[in-house]
Scaffold this motif. Structure first.
Motif, mmCIF file in Angstrom:
data_model
loop_
_atom_site.group_PDB
_atom_site.id
_atom_site.type_symbol
_atom_site.label_atom_id
_atom_site.label_comp_id
_atom_site.label_asym_id
_atom_site.label_seq_id
_atom_site.Cartn_x
_atom_site.Cartn_y
_atom_site.Cartn_z
ATOM 1 N N LEU A 22 0.771 -1.310 0.023
ATOM 2 C CA LEU A 22 -0.077 -0.411 0.035
ATOM 3 C C LEU A 22 0.716 1.119 -0.188
ATOM 4 O O LEU A 22 0.418 2.194 -0.651
ATOM 5 N N ARG A 23 1.816 1.212 0.756
ATOM 6 C CA ARG A 23 2.837 2.456 0.825
ATOM 7 C C ARG A 23 3.591 2.846 -0.564
ATOM 8 O O ARG A 23 3.606 3.804 -1.050
ATOM 9 N N GLY A 24 3.866 1.478 -1.086
ATOM 10 C CA GLY A 24 4.511 1.418 -2.374
ATOM 11 C C GLY A 24 3.635 1.974 -3.482
ATOM 12 O O GLY A 24 4.006 3.003 -4.134
ATOM 13 N N LEU A 25 2.421 1.712 -3.543
ATOM 14 C CA LEU A 25 1.355 2.268 -4.295
ATOM 15 C C LEU A 25 1.039 3.865 -4.109
ATOM 16 O O LEU A 25 1.025 4.685 -5.186
ATOM 17 N N SER A 26 0.797 4.392 -2.866
ATOM 18 C CA SER A 26 0.802 5.533 -2.643
ATOM 19 C C SER A 26 1.820 6.398 -2.963
ATOM 20 O O SER A 26 1.742 7.528 -3.419
ATOM 21 N N ASN A 27 3.235 5.857 -2.740
ATOM 22 C CA ASN A 27 4.189 6.621 -3.290
ATOM 23 C C ASN A 27 4.408 7.121 -4.616
ATOM 24 O O ASN A 27 4.934 8.055 -5.365
ATOM 25 N N CYS A 28 3.809 6.024 -5.486
ATOM 26 C CA CYS A 28 3.645 6.294 -7.079
ATOM 27 C C CYS A 28 2.983 7.555 -7.200
ATOM 28 O O CYS A 28 3.385 8.567 -8.074
ATOM 29 N N ASN A 29 1.842 7.914 -6.575
ATOM 30 C CA ASN A 29 1.051 9.003 -6.681
ATOM 31 C C ASN A 29 1.686 10.212 -5.917
ATOM 32 O O ASN A 29 1.722 11.547 -6.474
ATOM 33 N N VAL A 30 2.434 9.960 -4.804
ATOM 34 C CA VAL A 30 3.116 11.065 -4.097
ATOM 35 C C VAL A 30 4.190 11.802 -4.864
ATOM 36 O O VAL A 30 4.321 13.130 -5.101
ATOM 37 N N ASN A 31 4.915 11.044 -5.740
ATOM 38 C CA ASN A 31 6.139 11.597 -6.486
ATOM 39 C C ASN A 31 5.632 12.143 -7.674
ATOM 40 O O ASN A 31 6.399 12.684 -8.259
ATOM 41 N N LYS A 32 4.402 11.893 -8.023
ATOM 42 C CA LYS A 32 4.059 12.478 -9.239
ATOM 43 C C LYS A 32 3.529 14.214 -9.120
ATOM 44 O O LYS A 32 3.402 14.837 -10.146
ATOM 45 N N VAL A 33 3.273 14.487 -7.879
ATOM 46 C CA VAL A 33 2.986 15.807 -7.506
ATOM 47 C C VAL A 33 3.561 16.563 -6.684
ATOM 48 O O VAL A 33 4.297 16.357 -5.699
ATOM 49 N N CYS A 34 3.813 17.986 -6.991
ATOM 50 C CA CYS A 34 4.597 19.029 -6.394
ATOM 51 C C CYS A 34 3.574 19.493 -5.382
ATOM 52 O O CYS A 34 2.493 20.096 -5.835
ATOM 53 N N PRO A 35 3.943 19.489 -3.872
ATOM 54 C CA PRO A 35 3.043 19.800 -3.056
ATOM 55 C C PRO A 35 3.041 21.245 -2.907
ATOM 56 O O PRO A 35 2.368 21.838 -1.848
ATOM 57 N N LEU A 36 3.910 22.098 -3.266
ATOM 58 C CA LEU A 36 4.434 23.211 -2.880
ATOM 59 C C LEU A 36 3.276 24.400 -3.539
ATOM 60 O O LEU A 36 2.761 24.250 -4.713
ATOM 61 N N ALA A 37 3.048 25.464 -2.936
ATOM 62 C CA ALA A 37 2.363 26.823 -3.289
ATOM 63 C C ALA A 37 3.227 27.765 -3.774
ATOM 64 O O ALA A 37 3.957 28.209 -2.945
ATOM 65 N N TYR A 41 12.384 34.784 -3.413
ATOM 66 C CA TYR A 41 11.220 34.055 -3.804
ATOM 67 C C TYR A 41 11.321 32.485 -3.148
ATOM 68 O O TYR A 41 10.377 32.116 -2.682
ATOM 69 N N VAL A 42 12.497 31.823 -3.396
ATOM 70 C CA VAL A 42 12.641 30.723 -2.944
ATOM 71 C C VAL A 42 12.416 30.464 -1.427
ATOM 72 O O VAL A 42 12.019 29.393 -1.023
ATOM 73 N N LEU A 43 12.859 31.401 -0.774
ATOM 74 C CA LEU A 43 12.960 31.515 0.663
ATOM 75 C C LEU A 43 11.413 31.273 1.190
ATOM 76 O O LEU A 43 11.001 30.485 2.117
ATOM 77 N N HIS A 44 10.343 31.588 0.435
ATOM 78 C CA HIS A 44 9.011 31.082 0.649
ATOM 79 C C HIS A 44 8.605 29.898 0.318
ATOM 80 O O HIS A 44 7.757 29.062 1.192
ATOM 81 N N LEU A 45 9.393 29.208 -0.394
ATOM 82 C CA LEU A 45 8.996 27.840 -0.834
ATOM 83 C C LEU A 45 9.856 26.825 0.477
ATOM 84 O O LEU A 45 9.517 25.700 0.791
ATOM 85 N N GLN A 46 10.895 27.453 0.862
ATOM 86 C CA GLN A 46 11.556 26.702 1.956
ATOM 87 C C GLN A 46 10.939 26.742 3.229
ATOM 88 O O GLN A 46 11.685 25.925 4.174
#
Length: 459
Positions: free
Chosen positions: A276-291, A319-324
């Motif tokens: 289950l964790r392996g399957l979920s990680n496939c989706n996790v790594n497809k998306v950038c979670p940053l705003a 700018y990058v400071l906001h992402l960090q």
């Protein structure tokens, strides 16, 4: 009154004396954490000024532990939860799974590890608990009343073991996540008579967490099974309109949960967790979670040709400071984030590769230690868990050494799939985390890193 003032001054004097003696001791033994941190940052910055292009074949440096402050009382003196008495789930049978979840979702770090570690582990735990319970109930879902009681009990058990109190909000978990939702099948016998279960089990009983994300052998089997049971509705869907298509899509998604619970009932809990964790990680790594904030200030300094390199890089750094300050991400997520930001900057008339110009690396997109620029942490792209040790506290695998340059996307290029990245990042550390003894001299640095992150959360 004078006695009260005298007592306060005396206490303050004692505290200052203790701090002075501690700093003196650290200086004499050569392990002053601030000194080590400063040296580390300066060294990295000097190197980054001449950062070479790292070929795909070069592996990053070893992953190092990221330590939480101690003491961690909940893990050494867990409280007895007050359960509702209305949940039929056998929590004792999944005690180790619940303990692992409480560590992954430890109160201080749950918001920071939510996307990659905590929430995938919590979601896997819920699927396994219901799946294992179905062996006694013959049902792959809970009704509304039981779902509410069971979710409350799970929350209380995890909270008593040190997990965050607001996990439902952090991971967007609701009682409906434990029901069948819109899926028309929840009975085990009906499921097994409708689906090619042998094919499903062969495809998913053991997966390679790297190959599965690209080959999608198990994911396709799950989709096929979910689509099959989703079609067993009492009233046929009107597939002509967009509403009908959306409803069908939601139903298939709800049925995927039923399929995953059935799989969890057929596998040992530890094996089910890996799958289950392996399957979920496939989706996790497809998306950038940053705003990403508005880029107008960067465009002003870097757009339409760069006349002042210093001004441009200062704008990029700001700018990058906001992402960090947002969250910890994986190395593959960092690639996606770099691509998305690059395209956003290109739309703002920035044509120069400002990543290369300003020496931005992938770890610049992840959470940083407060006040220090070269201490970004990238989590591994493979599923990982936090660990608990009575002497060191909570730790998780984190790469503080990797300086892979952030790749600038070609014009109008969509983020590359993780299956055909031009920059290869190993899924596993270059050195086992068991080799922590090699890095004892830097231990204070990582403790300081962890403490500064928590301070950022409190500000």
């Amino acid at each position: 009154m004078n006695e009260g003032v005298s007592l306060k001054l005396s206490s303050l004097t004692m505290v200052l004396l203790m701090v002075f003696l501690l700093l003196l001791c650290l200086h004499e033994c050569g392990c002053n954490p601030v000194y080590n941190l400063k040296g580390s940052v300066l060294t990295t910055r000097r190197e980054s000024a001449f950062l070479p292009e790292i070929p795909p074949s070069v592996a990053p440096q070893p992953f190092l532990p990221f330590l939480a402050p101690s003491p961690l009382a909940p893990f050494t003196n867990s409280t007895v939860p007050k359960l509702s008495g209305h949940c039929m789930i056998n929590f004792t049978a999944a005690q180790s799974l619940m303990s692992m979840t409480s560590i992954d979702c430890y109160a201080y770090f749950a918001p920071l590890l939510a996307n990659v570690v905590c929430c995938p582990q919590l979601e896997a735990t819920l699927l396994i608990l219901i799946g294992q319970t179905s062996k006694e109930t013959d049902v792959l879902a809970l009704n509304g009343t039981h779902a509410e009681s069971c979710l409350s009990d799970i929350e209380q058990i995890l909270l008593g073991q040190g997990a965050a109190a607001d996990l439902k909000q952090i991971c967007s978990i609701h009682p409906s996540n434990l029901t069948e939702a819109s899926c028309p099948v929840k009975d085990v016998n009906e499921f097994e008579s409708s689906v090619d279960t042998s094919k499903l089990l062969v495809a998913c009983e053991k997966i390679d967490p790297v190959k599965e994300c690209c080959d999608q052998t198990c994911q396709n089997a799950i989709l096929e099974a979910a689509t099959t049971i989703a079609m067993k509705v009492s009233e046929p869907l009107n597939m002509d309109g967009s509403n009908g298509l959306h409803e069908h899509s939601f139903r298939i998604n709800d049925c995927k949960s039923i399929v995953l619970r059935w799989l969890a009932s057929k596998l040992d809990p530890s094996r089910a967790k890996e799958v289950l964790r392996g399957l979920s990680n496939c989706n996790v790594n497809k998306v950038c979670p940053l705003a990403f904030p508005n880029t107008k200030h960067v465009a002003k300094s870097c757009g339409n040709g760069i006349s002042n390199r210093t001004a441009c890089c200062n704008a990029m750094e700001s700018y990058v400071l906001h992402l960090q300050k947002q969250t910890l991400i994986t190395n593959l997520q960092a690639l996606d984030c770099a691509a998305l930001l690059g395209m956003k900057l290109q739309k703002s008339n920035i044509t120069t590769d400002v990543y290369k110009l300003c020496h931005l690396t992938l770890k610049d997109f992840s959470l940083q230690a407060a006040g220090y620029q070269e201490s970004g942490c990238l989590l591994p792209s493979l599923p990982s868990d936090a660990t608990f040790d009575k002497s060191t506290g909570i730790s998780f695998i984190c790469d503080l050494n990797d300086n892979i340059p952030a790749p600038w996307p070609s014009s109008s290029q969509l983020p590359a799939s993780s299956c055909n990245k031009t920059i290869r990042i190993p899924a596993l550390p270059a050195a086992a985390s068991a080799q922590i003894g090699l890095y004892n001299k830097d231990l204070k640095f990582y403790q300081l890193f962890a403490s500064s992150v928590i301070l950022m959360m409190l500000v």
